[in-house]
Design an enzyme around this catalytic site. Sequence first.
Site, PDB file in Angstrom:
ATOM      1  N   SER A 106      25.573 111.502  41.412  1.00  0.00           N
ATOM      2  CA  SER A 106      24.862 110.910  42.932  1.00  0.00           C
ATOM      3  C   SER A 106      24.162 109.370  43.629  1.00  0.00           C
ATOM      4  CB  SER A 106      23.971 112.223  43.245  1.00  0.00           C
ATOM      5  OG  SER A 106      23.303 112.359  42.157  1.00  0.00           O
ATOM      6  N   HIS A 111      29.328 115.696  45.130  1.00  0.00           N
ATOM      7  CA  HIS A 111      30.217 115.497  45.305  1.00  0.00           C
ATOM      8  C   HIS A 111      31.378 114.546  45.739  1.00  0.00           C
ATOM      9  CE1 HIS A 111      26.037 113.731  47.084  1.00  0.00           C
ATOM     10  NE2 HIS A 111      25.682 114.537  45.042  1.00  0.00           N
ATOM     11  N   LYS A 158      27.104 119.552  51.008  1.00  0.00           N
ATOM     12  CA  LYS A 158      27.056 117.881  51.274  1.00  0.00           C
ATOM     13  C   LYS A 158      28.371 118.119  52.493  1.00  0.00           C
ATOM     14  CE  LYS A 158      24.243 117.202  48.253  1.00  0.00           C
ATOM     15  NZ  LYS A 158      23.665 117.166  46.554  1.00  0.00           N
TER      16      LYS A 158
HETATM   17  C1  PLP Z   1      22.419 117.839  46.223  1.00  0.00           C
HETATM   18  C2  PLP Z   1      22.863 117.962  44.364  1.00  0.00           C
HETATM   19  C3  PLP Z   1      22.246 119.620  44.217  1.00  0.00           C
HETATM   20  C4  PLP Z   1      21.594 120.547  44.223  1.00  0.00           C
HETATM   21  O1  PLP Z   1      22.452 120.799  46.072  1.00  0.00           O
HETATM   22  P1  PLP Z   1      21.200 121.209  46.912  1.00  0.00           P
HETATM   23  O2  PLP Z   1      22.737 123.055  47.550  1.00  0.00           O
HETATM   24  O3  PLP Z   1      20.803 119.986  47.994  1.00  0.00           O
HETATM   25  O4  PLP Z   1      20.133 121.724  46.355  1.00  0.00           O
HETATM   26  C5  PLP Z   1      22.864 119.416  42.713  1.00  0.00           C
HETATM   27  N1  PLP Z   1      23.368 118.161  42.056  1.00  0.00           N
HETATM   28  C6  PLP Z   1      24.111 117.302  42.708  1.00  0.00           C
HETATM   29  C7  PLP Z   1      24.580 116.209  41.832  1.00  0.00           C
HETATM   30  C8  PLP Z   1      23.511 117.122  43.772  1.00  0.00           C
HETATM   31  O5  PLP Z   1      24.111 116.141  44.360  1.00  0.00           O
END
Ligand code: PLP
Length: 404
Positions: A180, A208, A243
């Site tokens: 991330s 992602h 995302k």
């Molecule tokens: C954003 C993210 C999460 C958490 O997801 P949310 O739905 O925002 O709680 C988990 N793992 C990774 C790699 C992320 O980037």
Amino acid sequence: MSLRATLQKRLAQRRESGLYRQLKILDAAPTPGAVVDGLPMVTFSSNDYLGLATHPEVIAAQQEGARLGAGATASHLVNGHLRIHEELQEEIAAATGREAALVFSSGYAANMGTICALIGRGDSIVSDKLNHASLIDGARLSRADSLRFAHSDTAALERQLVRAPAAGGNTLVAVDGVYSMDGDCAPLAEVARLCRQYGAWLMVDEAHGFGVMGSDILPVGGSVAAAGLGEEEVPVLMGTLGKAAGNAGAFVAGSRELIDYLVQFARTYIYTTGMPPAVAAGALAAVRIMQRQPELRQRLGNNIAHFRRGAAERGLPLCDSTSAIQPLLLGAEQAVMTVAAELASRGFLVGAIRPPTVPAGTARLRITLSAAHSGAQIEALLDALATALAATVPGQTVADGVSP
Ligand SMILES: *Cc1c(COP(=O)(O)O)cnc(C)c1O
């Protein structure tokens, strides 16, 4: 000491160390244009890689979904599981090429709940050192033996896989598919090969990757699909809906048994209110659009290539990333804050990422691209970056300013 005095002292320490973080207020989700603290900006900081958070069809689907109720009114196992959740799960299972899927209210909850359901005391969990906080916290909470390996170092992973059986139980290997804060992909083919060789279970976090990359057969299936891996190699596939899917929530996809098991044993699924119907409807529309409109991924790919080409031409400190996450590694926290402030004054919002989110000495600008950016917006950002970096590291070329 009183609670208030204790907190004041700790907040003061945070300010003194230069790590105090402040919220920005946006009038609405970025398109990527946004009004940030009252000022118009172009954002290069959201995870809305396909522009689906503000897609009219997705918003209409949420509005329609809200007719089913503003909230799910109970946890999934009580009476909070609606047909729209089932439809979303079926769509995700199809999009990821898995037998079944389960939706969670957030990615954080999905990772914590899944890890803790699968392993416990007497088992081992082996994690990449740059794994997302939710995987790290899941490993801690599970009480399994926690072993870590240097980022994407498969020889180091193998050493931990040799050690892991000492705990006596099962071994779960957990990695991000796309990291991330770095944007690079895990070496999934080799990780999967080692898991098979040592009999470990592999869990990949596609926060992602889902929607952004995939294979010919599973175009939105994520980095696992892109690596040509399926359910046999990656039995536990996690992805998020906040995302590239532009909504909120997350999923775990896998075998029917995995999903049935998580419904029984994942505490973050069981003891929380079901995902709001509007969110499920919006996410369902988004997952359908991402599969139906390959041109969104094409546009994102063009924008990533445009940014990388322009950054290389200007000597900017690019990282080795082919994803929508394009960090510029500056190293020094102060340089990152200065450049980010300079960019903001020119109307660009980028992520300024400092420890403890990333290791000390690796502060960076986290620039994210979206299918919704125009070529002109990217070109303007590149020019602003070149100017701001040259001004921040005087007497040096920009590339010399990079910390190792
Ligand atoms: C954003 C993210 C999460 C958490 O997801 P949310 O739905 O925002 O709680 C988990 N793992 C990774 C790699 C992320 O980037």
